[in-house]
Design a protein around this motif. Structure first.
Motif, PDB file in Angstrom:
ATOM      1  N   ASP A 192      48.472  42.196 -35.913  1.00 23.67           N
ATOM      2  CA  ASP A 192      48.782  42.076 -34.607  1.00 23.67           C
ATOM      3  C   ASP A 192      50.142  41.902 -34.204  1.00 23.67           C
ATOM      4  O   ASP A 192      50.669  42.668 -33.215  1.00 23.67           O
ATOM      5  CB  ASP A 192      48.082  40.706 -34.313  1.00 23.67           C
ATOM      6  N   ALA A 193      50.886  41.159 -35.213  1.00 18.10           N
ATOM      7  CA  ALA A 193      52.394  41.267 -34.947  1.00 18.10           C
ATOM      8  C   ALA A 193      52.981  42.787 -35.269  1.00 18.10           C
ATOM      9  O   ALA A 193      53.970  43.018 -34.612  1.00 18.10           O
ATOM     10  CB  ALA A 193      53.075  40.244 -35.897  1.00 18.10           C
ATOM     11  N   PHE A 194      52.611  43.402 -36.177  1.00 13.84           N
ATOM     12  CA  PHE A 194      52.913  44.769 -36.320  1.00 13.84           C
ATOM     13  C   PHE A 194      52.968  45.576 -35.364  1.00 13.84           C
ATOM     14  O   PHE A 194      54.043  46.453 -34.842  1.00 13.84           O
ATOM     15  CB  PHE A 194      52.214  45.314 -37.693  1.00 13.84           C
ATOM     16  N   HIS A 195      51.791  45.825 -34.674  1.00 15.69           N
ATOM     17  CA  HIS A 195      51.404  46.552 -33.609  1.00 15.69           C
ATOM     18  C   HIS A 195      52.317  46.144 -32.308  1.00 15.69           C
ATOM     19  O   HIS A 195      52.758  46.966 -31.512  1.00 15.69           O
ATOM     20  CB  HIS A 195      50.067  46.741 -33.235  1.00 15.69           C
ATOM     21  N   ARG A 196      52.174  44.612 -32.072  1.00 14.60           N
ATOM     22  CA  ARG A 196      53.215  44.291 -31.039  1.00 14.60           C
ATOM     23  C   ARG A 196      54.606  44.706 -30.955  1.00 14.60           C
ATOM     24  O   ARG A 196      55.160  44.974 -30.089  1.00 14.60           O
ATOM     25  CB  ARG A 196      53.159  42.603 -30.758  1.00 14.60           C
ATOM     26  N   ALA A 197      55.119  44.680 -32.351  1.00 17.29           N
ATOM     27  CA  ALA A 197      56.654  44.845 -32.511  1.00 17.29           C
ATOM     28  C   ALA A 197      56.752  46.665 -32.362  1.00 17.29           C
ATOM     29  O   ALA A 197      57.869  46.950 -31.431  1.00 17.29           O
ATOM     30  CB  ALA A 197      56.842  44.884 -33.901  1.00 17.29           C
ATOM     31  N   VAL A 198      55.924  47.300 -32.586  1.00 19.77           N
ATOM     32  CA  VAL A 198      55.777  48.944 -32.144  1.00 19.77           C
ATOM     33  C   VAL A 198      55.783  48.905 -30.743  1.00 19.77           C
ATOM     34  O   VAL A 198      56.558  49.540 -30.187  1.00 19.77           O
ATOM     35  CB  VAL A 198      54.490  49.622 -32.711  1.00 19.77           C
ATOM     36  N   PHE A 199      54.871  48.235 -29.818  1.00 21.30           N
ATOM     37  CA  PHE A 199      54.702  48.285 -28.609  1.00 21.30           C
ATOM     38  C   PHE A 199      56.122  47.884 -27.808  1.00 21.30           C
ATOM     39  O   PHE A 199      56.637  48.500 -26.972  1.00 21.30           O
ATOM     40  CB  PHE A 199      53.678  47.621 -27.855  1.00 21.30           C
ATOM     41  N   GLU A 200      56.504  46.772 -28.395  1.00 20.07           N
ATOM     42  CA  GLU A 200      57.867  46.554 -27.727  1.00 20.07           C
ATOM     43  C   GLU A 200      59.065  47.350 -28.059  1.00 20.07           C
ATOM     44  O   GLU A 200      59.923  47.304 -27.244  1.00 20.07           O
ATOM     45  CB  GLU A 200      58.310  44.942 -28.409  1.00 20.07           C
ATOM     46  N   ALA A 201      58.880  48.112 -29.012  1.00 15.48           N
ATOM     47  CA  ALA A 201      59.996  49.138 -29.325  1.00 15.48           C
ATOM     48  C   ALA A 201      59.973  50.215 -28.378  1.00 15.48           C
ATOM     49  O   ALA A 201      61.024  50.967 -28.191  1.00 15.48           O
ATOM     50  CB  ALA A 201      59.989  49.435 -30.805  1.00 15.48           C
ATOM     51  N   THR A 202      59.018  50.452 -27.495  1.00 15.52           N
ATOM     52  CA  THR A 202      58.998  51.571 -26.589  1.00 15.52           C
ATOM     53  C   THR A 202      60.004  51.081 -25.576  1.00 15.52           C
ATOM     54  O   THR A 202      60.399  52.105 -24.823  1.00 15.52           O
ATOM     55  CB  THR A 202      57.574  51.558 -25.911  1.00 15.52           C
ATOM     56  N   GLY A 203      60.237  49.774 -25.218  1.00 16.73           N
ATOM     57  CA  GLY A 203      61.132  49.368 -24.095  1.00 16.73           C
ATOM     58  C   GLY A 203      60.369  49.540 -22.883  1.00 16.73           C
ATOM     59  O   GLY A 203      61.096  49.051 -21.877  1.00 16.73           O
ATOM     60  N   ASN A 204      59.172  49.720 -22.894  1.00 13.32           N
ATOM     61  CA  ASN A 204      58.336  49.700 -21.677  1.00 13.32           C
ATOM     62  C   ASN A 204      57.474  48.516 -21.431  1.00 13.32           C
ATOM     63  O   ASN A 204      56.379  48.377 -22.172  1.00 13.32           O
ATOM     64  CB  ASN A 204      57.593  51.011 -21.476  1.00 13.32           C
ATOM     65  N   ARG A 205      57.892  47.464 -20.668  1.00 14.31           N
ATOM     66  CA  ARG A 205      57.264  46.280 -20.804  1.00 14.31           C
ATOM     67  C   ARG A 205      55.911  46.446 -20.031  1.00 14.31           C
ATOM     68  O   ARG A 205      54.891  45.807 -20.481  1.00 14.31           O
ATOM     69  CB  ARG A 205      58.047  45.243 -19.595  1.00 14.31           C
ATOM     70  N   ALA A 206      55.521  47.410 -18.991  1.00 14.01           N
ATOM     71  CA  ALA A 206      54.256  47.338 -18.640  1.00 14.01           C
ATOM     72  C   ALA A 206      53.197  48.210 -19.573  1.00 14.01           C
ATOM     73  O   ALA A 206      52.069  47.664 -19.926  1.00 14.01           O
ATOM     74  CB  ALA A 206      54.293  48.492 -17.615  1.00 14.01           C
ATOM     75  N   LEU A 207      53.689  49.340 -20.297  1.00 13.87           N
ATOM     76  CA  LEU A 207      53.065  49.691 -21.409  1.00 13.87           C
ATOM     77  C   LEU A 207      52.661  48.773 -22.508  1.00 13.87           C
ATOM     78  O   LEU A 207      51.548  48.799 -23.038  1.00 13.87           O
ATOM     79  CB  LEU A 207      53.702  50.794 -21.899  1.00 13.87           C
ATOM     80  N   CYS A 208      53.745  47.970 -22.927  1.00 10.24           N
ATOM     81  CA  CYS A 208      53.754  47.114 -23.873  1.00 10.24           C
ATOM     82  C   CYS A 208      52.512  45.981 -23.637  1.00 10.24           C
ATOM     83  O   CYS A 208      51.681  45.462 -24.407  1.00 10.24           O
ATOM     84  CB  CYS A 208      54.894  46.209 -24.186  1.00 10.24           C
ATOM     85  N   ALA A 230      44.549  46.136 -27.279  1.00 12.43           N
ATOM     86  CA  ALA A 230      44.504  45.690 -28.774  1.00 12.43           C
ATOM     87  C   ALA A 230      43.982  44.224 -29.045  1.00 12.43           C
ATOM     88  O   ALA A 230      44.740  43.563 -29.499  1.00 12.43           O
ATOM     89  CB  ALA A 230      45.594  46.350 -29.396  1.00 12.43           C
ATOM     90  N   SER A 231      42.577  43.936 -28.556  1.00 14.00           N
ATOM     91  CA  SER A 231      42.260  42.602 -28.850  1.00 14.00           C
ATOM     92  C   SER A 231      42.562  41.975 -30.247  1.00 14.00           C
ATOM     93  O   SER A 231      42.102  42.696 -31.251  1.00 14.00           O
ATOM     94  CB  SER A 231      40.803  42.512 -28.653  1.00 14.00           C
TER      95      SER A 231
END
Length: 237
Positions: A142-158, A165-166
């Motif tokens: 979960d933390a791995f994928h959250r870090a990937v999402f955060e790396a997009t820099g897009n808060r809404a997408l994240c 991703a339950s």
């Protein structure tokens, strides 16, 4: 619309047009009700509903305020809804994840920082070391994928992807992965994502993420079919 829904729309309009910007304190109940042409009871119902959806927040002894309206806050309900889904509804959410997550991973490859890469590596190493522990695998996955999402820099997408991703579904899949003795293969899919991000290769990152989400979707689909099948000897009516 019901009267309560109409009241909600009126308050939301005040927020959207900037009359009540993020962080603003709502006028006293009596004044706001009068200005909107609402009864105080109806206003209270509308406020309670908007508090539930994180548009408003009540600060005890201080009043009611408009929240920050941050995407992570407003989209928090997505995760709650996904946690409640089962069967075909859950498969549809997984399809949505397959549509969005590879694109987000591709975007992350062009924006990820050395600090974020280091965080990904830390969670990846922890997954490699915890291949027999469902709780640890779920946590670091979960933390791995959250870090990937955060790396997009897009808060809404994240925020949207974190909700889709339950964590509960992740735990369920990891239990099945361990039972099937394919934890090594699943971890290797995370390694492939990390390597692509490390290289800044957007195309490879998208492909690696697509492969990973597709594997999860396939497992979930097959698992749901098996769980729906009758037991041997069970009478089907």
């Amino acid at each position: 619309m019901s009267l309560t829904e109409q009241a909600i729309v009126r308050i939301r309009q005040l927020i959207k047009d900037g009359t009540l910007p993020p962080g603003a304190r709502l006028p006293p109940e009596q004044d706001l009700a009068a200005s909107l042409g609402l009864s105080r009871n109806l206003l209270r119902e509308a406020v309670r509903s908007l508090v539930t959806t994180r548009v408003l927040e009540v600060r005890r002894g201080d009043g009611t305020y408009v929240t920050s309206l941050d995407p992570a806050l407003l989209l928090e309900g997505v995760g709650v809804a996904v946690e409640m889904m089962q069967g075909d509804d859950l498969l549809e959410i997984t399809e949505v994840r397959r549509l969005f997550e590879p694109v987000a991973t591709s975007l992350a490859a062009t924006r990820i920082t050395p600090v974020q890469l280091a965080e990904l590596e830390r969670h990846l190493d922890a997954m490699v070391a915890a291949q027999g522990d469902v709780e640890l695998l779920t946590h670091h996955d979960d933390a791995f994928h959250r870090a990937v999402f955060e790396a997009t820099g897009n808060r809404a997408l994240c925020a949207l992807l974190v909700g889709i991703a339950s964590r509960t579904v992740r735990a369920r899949v990891w239990r099945g992965v361990l039972e099937g003795n394919v934890a090594g293969r699943t971890v290797s899919e995370h390694v492939a994502i990390y390597r692509a991000l490390e290289r800044g290769d957007a195309v490879l990152a998208q492909a690696a993420a697509l492969m990973h989400v597709s594997t999860t979707e396939t497992w979930l689909r097959e698992n749901l079919v098996r769980s729906a099948a009758p037991e041997p000897g069970e009478r089907v009516t």
